[in-house]
Design a protein around this motif. Structure first.
Motif, PDB file in Angstrom:
ATOM      1  N   GLY A  13      17.146  22.769  -1.067  1.00 18.82           N
ATOM      2  CA  GLY A  13      17.250  22.165  -2.390  1.00 18.82           C
ATOM      3  C   GLY A  13      16.832  20.702  -2.388  1.00 18.82           C
ATOM      4  N   LEU A  14      17.218  19.975  -1.337  1.00 18.65           N
ATOM      5  CA  LEU A  14      16.800  18.576  -1.233  1.00 18.65           C
ATOM      6  C   LEU A  14      15.288  18.459  -1.105  1.00 18.65           C
ATOM      7  N   GLU A  15      14.690  19.357  -0.338  1.00 18.51           N
ATOM      8  CA  GLU A  15      13.233  19.336  -0.200  1.00 18.51           C
ATOM      9  C   GLU A  15      12.566  19.608  -1.547  1.00 18.51           C
ATOM     10  N   LYS A  16      13.156  20.512  -2.310  1.00 21.04           N
ATOM     11  CA  LYS A  16      12.622  20.804  -3.645  1.00 21.04           C
ATOM     12  C   LYS A  16      12.833  19.612  -4.583  1.00 21.04           C
ATOM     13  N   ALA A  17      14.007  18.980  -4.474  1.00 17.26           N
ATOM     14  CA  ALA A  17      14.294  17.815  -5.314  1.00 17.26           C
ATOM     15  C   ALA A  17      13.308  16.680  -5.028  1.00 17.26           C
ATOM     16  N   LEU A  18      12.988  16.510  -3.753  1.00 19.67           N
ATOM     17  CA  LEU A  18      12.019  15.472  -3.383  1.00 19.67           C
ATOM     18  C   LEU A  18      10.663  15.773  -4.001  1.00 19.67           C
ATOM     19  N   ASP A  19      10.248  17.022  -3.930  1.00 24.36           N
ATOM     20  CA  ASP A  19       8.978  17.423  -4.541  1.00 24.36           C
ATOM     21  C   ASP A  19       9.004  17.237  -6.059  1.00 24.36           C
ATOM     22  N   ASN A  20      10.194  17.384  -6.645  1.00 25.71           N
ATOM     23  CA  ASN A  20      10.337  17.251  -8.100  1.00 25.71           C
ATOM     24  C   ASN A  20      10.505  15.801  -8.555  1.00 25.71           C
ATOM     25  N   GLY A  21      10.495  14.873  -7.590  1.00 23.11           N
ATOM     26  CA  GLY A  21      10.553  13.459  -7.942  1.00 23.11           C
ATOM     27  C   GLY A  21      11.942  12.881  -8.120  1.00 23.11           C
ATOM     28  N   HIS A  22      12.976  13.586  -7.668  1.00 21.51           N
ATOM     29  CA  HIS A  22      14.345  13.079  -7.803  1.00 21.51           C
ATOM     30  C   HIS A  22      14.675  12.110  -6.671  1.00 21.51           C
ATOM     31  N   ASP A  23      15.534  11.157  -6.967  1.00 14.93           N
ATOM     32  CA  ASP A  23      16.038  10.238  -5.950  1.00 14.93           C
ATOM     33  C   ASP A  23      17.124  10.965  -5.158  1.00 14.93           C
ATOM     34  N   LEU A  24      16.857  11.230  -3.892  1.00 10.29           N
ATOM     35  CA  LEU A  24      17.801  12.008  -3.082  1.00 10.29           C
ATOM     36  C   LEU A  24      19.139  11.295  -2.899  1.00 10.29           C
ATOM     37  N   ALA A  25      19.137   9.985  -2.992  1.00 11.41           N
ATOM     38  CA  ALA A  25      20.384   9.236  -2.822  1.00 11.41           C
ATOM     39  C   ALA A  25      21.384   9.540  -3.935  1.00 11.41           C
ATOM     40  N   ASP A  26      20.888  10.050  -5.055  1.00 14.09           N
ATOM     41  CA  ASP A  26      21.772  10.363  -6.186  1.00 14.09           C
ATOM     42  C   ASP A  26      22.356  11.772  -6.108  1.00 14.09           C
ATOM     43  N   ILE A  27      21.917  12.565  -5.148  1.00 12.43           N
ATOM     44  CA  ILE A  27      22.368  13.962  -5.049  1.00 12.43           C
ATOM     45  C   ILE A  27      23.418  14.077  -3.949  1.00 12.43           C
ATOM     46  N   HIS A  28      24.556  14.613  -4.313  1.00  7.96           N
ATOM     47  CA  HIS A  28      25.652  14.783  -3.354  1.00  7.96           C
ATOM     48  C   HIS A  28      26.090  16.242  -3.324  1.00  7.96           C
ATOM     49  N   SER A  29      26.681  16.628  -2.203  1.00  7.02           N
ATOM     50  CA  SER A  29      27.200  17.992  -2.101  1.00  7.02           C
ATOM     51  C   SER A  29      28.301  18.046  -1.061  1.00  7.02           C
ATOM     52  N   VAL A  30      29.251  18.931  -1.309  1.00  4.45           N
ATOM     53  CA  VAL A  30      30.259  19.276  -0.311  1.00  4.45           C
ATOM     54  C   VAL A  30      30.242  20.789  -0.154  1.00  4.45           C
ATOM     55  N   ALA A  31      30.665  21.237   1.022  1.00  2.00           N
ATOM     56  CA  ALA A  31      30.741  22.672   1.309  1.00  2.00           C
ATOM     57  C   ALA A  31      32.205  23.023   1.522  1.00  2.00           C
ATOM     58  N   SER A  32      32.783  23.761   0.591  1.00  2.00           N
ATOM     59  CA  SER A  32      34.219  24.065   0.625  1.00  2.00           C
ATOM     60  C   SER A  32      34.480  25.246   1.550  1.00  2.00           C
TER      61      SER A  32
END
Length: 371
Positions: free
Chosen positions: A182-201
């Motif tokens: 998803g991060l790789e896709k977000a990078l391709d889509n022009g999103h700032d990766l620093a703004d994307i957070h995730s936790v794994a419950s």
């Protein structure tokens, strides 16, 4: 500030509250927990919302307004739950700002009925993100096989995600893969990766409940050893953290990290101890390590504040012990893969039941308000 909870936070564990209600918001209880108990995040689920609506009168005025506006039960459920989460996000916003978005998070889950529907999960995740409209919300997506591509698509759209209902190690590996994809896709889509957070419950206590049940039904052989009981949940989580450390390393991750990407922190969930014979803080104090989250029901939070002993890193020094315990369970006839399959199914089913009960309660309240 409670010394035991401060010690936990100082050890690098983010303390999140596994509960939310309008009463907590309107009485200032949540704000007090932030101020006095080191609470830096909130998680919710369908069962939590069901309990809040069933027990609280603070929703009555909104129910009357929704009834008058002709809202159906789906619209009413969405309005009430997103309103609570939005207000909680506002309470947590100072924490969010102070931690550069790492904490101060509030989670809301997609409808559990979509746990096996990738497209509907993606659609509702985007809708909830937009409706709540606060940067510190996390959208909860179940870690089912159908949820994995939904995680990738949602992260790829720049939406922060809490992946829930993770029980098994292979399942967890797929969740981390979905996040990084998803991060790789977000990078391709022009999103700032620093703004994307995730936790794994990663769920803990339910693993012990299921495995203990199987051990207790054993009448002969190594499975009758009482020392095998009550240790699988912690061992499983420790091996998950080992997997996390291995996964978020190497060239692929370093490339994303250079673009500002954040690791998907493990979140220990289901940390309320269900067996009264066990230490009621064990799923907290035995899983202490930096860069993790522990989300606790208030009863567990109070127990840790009262008598929880923080003893440093309780994960890395115990990797070999954890592996040995899981091997001993296999020798005792415990089928790990079957246990995980059962727990995932039960986890989804329990949330579906809670969601249905919530909607039944709300439907009756809407009808009463229209009468």
């Amino acid at each position: 500030m409670n010394d035991r909870l401060k010690a936990l936070a100082d050890a690098g564990v983010s303390i999140w509250l596994d509960d939310l209600s309008r009463e907590r918001l309107e009485t200032g209880n949540l704000a007090d927990l932030v101020k006095n108990s080191n609470v830096v995040g909130v998680t919710t689920n369908p069962a939590i919302f069901q309990a809040a609506l069933a027990e609280g009168e603070r929703y009555d005025a909104q129910v009357r307004e929704l009834a008058a506006a002709g809202a159906d039960v789906d619209k009413a459920t969405q309005s009430i739950t997103t309103d609570d989460v939005r207000e909680a996000c506002k309470v947590m916003r100072p924490v969010f700002d102070a931690t550069d978005g790492v904490d101060g998070r509030v989670s809301i889950e997609v409808s559990p009925g979509f746990a096996h529907d990738t497209d509907e999960t993606v659609k509702e995740a985007a809708e909830l993100w937009k409706i709540v409209g606060e940067p510190n919300v996390l959208i909860k997506i179940p870690g089912t096989p159908e949820g994995w591509p939904a995680i990738t698509e949602t992260i790829g759209a720049g939406i922060s995600v809490n992946v829930t209902l993770i029980f098994g190690l292979e399942q967890y590996r797929n969740v981390m893969e979905a996040y990084v994809s998803g991060l790789e896709k977000a990078l391709d889509n022009g999103h700032d990766l620093a703004d994307i957070h995730s936790v794994a419950s990663f769920f803990v206590s339910r693993v012990d409940s299921e495995i203990d049940k199987r051990l207790e039904a054993t009448t002969e052989g190594p499975g009758t050893d009482p020392d095998l009981r009550g240790k699988a949940g912690v061992a499983n989580a420790r091996l998950a953290f080992q997997m996390y450390e291995e996964f978020f390393s190497g060239a692929r991750w370093e490339k994303l990290e250079a673009e500002g990407a954040r690791k998907q922190r493990p979140l220990w969930a289901s940390t309320g101890v269900k067996n009264p014979d066990y230490d009621d803080t064990m799923y907290v104090v035995d899983l202490v390590v930096e860069d993790t989250v522990n989300t606790m029901p208030e009863k567990t939070l109070d127990a840790v504040a009262d008598h929880g002993e923080v003893r440093g890193d309780r994960i890395r020094p115990f990797y070999d012990d954890a592996a040995a315990h899981m091997a001993a369970l296999a020798e005792a006839g415990i089928d790990y893969d079957e246990v995980i399959e059962v727990l995932i199914k039960e986890g989804v089913d329990k949330f579906v039941v809670a969601w249905d009960e919530l909607q039944t309660t709300l439907s009756a309240s809407l009808e009463a308000a229209r009468a």
